[in-house]
Design a protein around this motif. Structure first.
Motif, short mmCIF file in Angstrom:
data_model
loop_
_atom_site.label_atom_id
_atom_site.label_comp_id
_atom_site.label_asym_id
_atom_site.label_seq_id
_atom_site.Cartn_x
_atom_site.Cartn_y
_atom_site.Cartn_z
N GLY A 2 0.76 -1.25 0.07
CA GLY A 2 0.17 -0.09 -0.12
C GLY A 2 0.73 1.32 0.23
O GLY A 2 2.13 1.21 0.31
N THR A 3 0.00 2.33 -0.06
CA THR A 3 0.95 3.73 0.07
C THR A 3 1.26 3.81 1.40
O THR A 3 0.86 3.38 2.34
N ASP A 6 -1.86 4.56 3.42
CA ASP A 6 -2.43 3.27 3.71
C ASP A 6 -1.66 2.76 4.91
O ASP A 6 -2.36 2.31 5.93
N ARG A 7 -0.29 2.69 5.09
CA ARG A 7 0.23 2.43 5.99
C ARG A 7 0.33 3.16 7.36
O ARG A 7 0.11 2.63 8.36
N LYS A 9 -2.34 4.91 8.17
CA LYS A 9 -3.56 4.75 8.64
C LYS A 9 -3.71 3.31 9.49
O LYS A 9 -4.30 3.20 10.63
N GLU A 64 -10.70 9.55 2.88
CA GLU A 64 -9.48 10.13 2.17
C GLU A 64 -9.42 10.90 0.92
O GLU A 64 -10.33 10.50 -0.10
N THR A 83 -2.10 13.74 0.71
CA THR A 83 -3.21 12.96 1.16
C THR A 83 -3.91 13.49 2.54
O THR A 83 -3.23 13.88 3.50
#
Length: 143
Positions: A2-3, A6-7, A9, A64, A83
């Motif tokens: 993941g981005t 993502d990591r 979160k 998001e 983001t």
């Protein structure tokens, strides 16, 4: 994998401070709604995150948005991939609505982090709780 967002979160929601640490640049700056000047550097920002992870109740990300935005460094800093993570949480019985603006360096690590929350009563409750936690952890002197 993941981005980075993502990591981030996943690490925050799991309260895994070690996983958050590797996503930050050494010279990260965190702009808080309760302090005019930023928290600077990985050790201080990680200390603040330790306090936040203890302070927030029922923390969850609910949305998001991605794109790019000018960094807080102003025109000289240029714009960065960014983001916005939308969250909800409770602090001392106050419901908080907020956003985390993550801005990334060329390697994809978080170099600037801006937190905005509402309503004002929640900002006040958050500020008091965070200050108490920072003093308790020895990160700032007692006022």
């Amino acid at each position: 994998m993941g981005t980075t967002a993502d990591r981030f979160k996943a690490a925050v929601e799991a309260k895994q401070l070690d996983a958050v640490e590797e996503l930050f640049t050494e010279d990260i700056r965190l702009y808080s709604p309760v302090k005019f000047t930023p928290f600077e550097g990985r050790p201080m920002v990680l200390g603040l995150f330790g306090v936040l992870l203890r302070t927030f109740e029922d923390f969850r990300y609910v949305g998001e948005l991605t794109g790019s935005a000018q960094t807080a460094a102003g025109p000289e800093g240029g714009s960065a991939d960014s983001t916005v993570l939308i969250f909800r949480a409770t602090v001392n019985g106050k419901e908080i609505h907020g956003i985390d603006l993550l801005q990334f360096d060329e390697a994809g690590r978080i170099k600037e982090f801006t937190v905005m929350v509402r309503p004002q009563s929640a900002v006040h409750a958050l500020g008091e709780a965070v200050l108490a936690g920072l003093v308790e952890d020895g990160l700032v002197p007692q006022a």
